[in-house]
Design an enzyme around this catalytic site. Structure first.
Site, short mmCIF file in Angstrom:
data_model
loop_
_atom_site.label_atom_id
_atom_site.label_comp_id
_atom_site.label_asym_id
_atom_site.label_seq_id
_atom_site.Cartn_x
_atom_site.Cartn_y
_atom_site.Cartn_z
N GLU A 18 1.88 52.45 -11.72
CA GLU A 18 1.44 51.61 -12.84
C GLU A 18 1.91 52.21 -14.17
O GLU A 18 2.51 53.29 -14.22
CB GLU A 18 -0.08 51.45 -12.78
CG GLU A 18 -0.51 50.74 -11.51
CD GLU A 18 -2.00 50.44 -11.44
OE1 GLU A 18 -2.77 50.96 -12.28
OE2 GLU A 18 -2.39 49.67 -10.54
N CYS B 25 2.20 41.29 -2.30
CA CYS B 25 2.18 40.25 -3.32
C CYS B 25 3.43 39.38 -3.22
O CYS B 25 4.38 39.68 -2.49
CB CYS B 25 2.06 40.88 -4.72
SG CYS B 25 3.63 41.47 -5.38
N GLU C 100 5.39 48.49 -2.13
CA GLU C 100 6.42 47.95 -1.24
C GLU C 100 7.79 47.99 -1.90
O GLU C 100 8.80 48.29 -1.26
CB GLU C 100 6.08 46.51 -0.86
CG GLU C 100 4.81 46.37 -0.05
CD GLU C 100 3.56 46.18 -0.90
OE1 GLU C 100 3.51 46.70 -2.04
OE2 GLU C 100 2.64 45.49 -0.43
N CYS D 59 4.87 47.73 -7.48
CA CYS D 59 4.11 47.82 -6.23
C CYS D 59 4.71 48.85 -5.27
O CYS D 59 5.90 49.16 -5.32
CB CYS D 59 4.11 46.47 -5.51
SG CYS D 59 3.18 45.18 -6.33
N ASN E 296 2.34 52.51 -5.38
CA ASN E 296 2.42 51.77 -6.63
C ASN E 296 2.48 52.74 -7.80
O ASN E 296 1.90 53.84 -7.77
CB ASN E 296 1.30 50.74 -6.78
CG ASN E 296 -0.10 51.25 -6.52
OD1 ASN E 296 -0.29 52.27 -5.87
ND2 ASN E 296 -1.09 50.55 -7.02
N CYS F 76 6.81 41.04 -4.04
CA CYS F 76 7.27 41.93 -2.97
C CYS F 76 7.78 41.13 -1.77
O CYS F 76 8.76 41.52 -1.13
CB CYS F 76 6.16 42.89 -2.56
SG CYS F 76 5.83 44.13 -3.83
N1 THU Z 1 -0.16 46.43 -5.33
C1 THU Z 1 0.74 46.99 -4.47
O1 THU Z 1 1.28 48.07 -4.74
N2 THU Z 1 1.00 46.35 -3.32
C2 THU Z 1 0.36 45.24 -2.88
O2 THU Z 1 0.64 44.78 -1.78
C3 THU Z 1 -0.64 44.59 -3.72
C4 THU Z 1 -0.78 45.13 -5.09
C5 THU Z 1 -0.52 47.16 -6.55
C6 THU Z 1 -0.07 46.58 -7.84
C7 THU Z 1 -1.07 47.21 -8.81
O3 THU Z 1 -0.65 48.51 -9.13
C8 THU Z 1 -2.34 47.31 -7.98
O4 THU Z 1 -1.93 47.25 -6.62
C9 THU Z 1 -3.36 46.22 -8.26
O5 THU Z 1 -2.78 44.96 -8.18
#
Ligand code: THU
Length: 137
Positions: free
Chosen positions: A49, A91, A60, A58, A47, A94
């Site tokens: 941010e 999520c 994925e 994310c 991920n 994704c």
């Molecule tokens: N996140 C992912 O990268 N993948 C997931 O399957 C669930 C959530 C990330 C998004 C954000 O940067 C952090 O996790 C918290 O939601």
């Protein structure tokens, strides 16, 4: 989980290596993903941010974009790793991104201590909107 595929540990290692590079200073929730293409190649993602929170992405979708940019198309499975007590499922955004290329994807999530969960993408995203859904436009 009893039946993990032989590729699982390799995928987990790729996901963990990507997770080590996650940029998650806001959520403190680093995630790694490893996506196995039908041609056998494996693509990692973490991920990423952003100070403008909605601009974050994310793990994925980073793995998927990396794979698509490398010319991969069909995908067999994805392994997701996080530092959480319970396995982290993908999520909704994704799930939608993945179904475009891999409606039959196997989805695995695993905790740092090795507890794994498995779903089919079809069960995570029933009645998906796919390229075929555009046919009547
Ligand atoms: N996140 C992912 O990268 N993948 C997931 O399957 C669930 C959530 C990330 C998004 C954000 O940067 C952090 O996790 C918290 O939601």
């Amino acid at each position: 989980m009893s039946t993990l595929p032989p590729e699982f540990e390799r995928l987990r290692a790729v996901a963990d290596a990507a997770r080590a590079n996650a940029w998650a200073p806001y959520s403190q929730f680093p995630v790694g993903a490893a996506l196995e293409a039908a041609d056998g190649r494996i693509f990692g993602g973490c991920n990423v941010e952003n100070a403008s929170y909605p601009a974050g992405t994310c793990a994925e979708r980073v793995a998927l974009g990396t794979a698509i940019a490398a010319g991969a198309r069909g995908f067999v499975r994805v392994v997701i790793t996080s530092n959480q007590h319970d396995p982290t499922p993908p999520c909704g955004i994704c799930r939608q991104a993945l179904v475009e290329f891999a409606p039959a994807l196997e989805v695995y999530a695993v905790t740092p201590d090795g507890r794994a969960a498995r779903w089919s993408l079809a069960e995570l995203l029933p009645a998906p909107f796919t390229p075929a859904s555009l046919e009547n436009v």
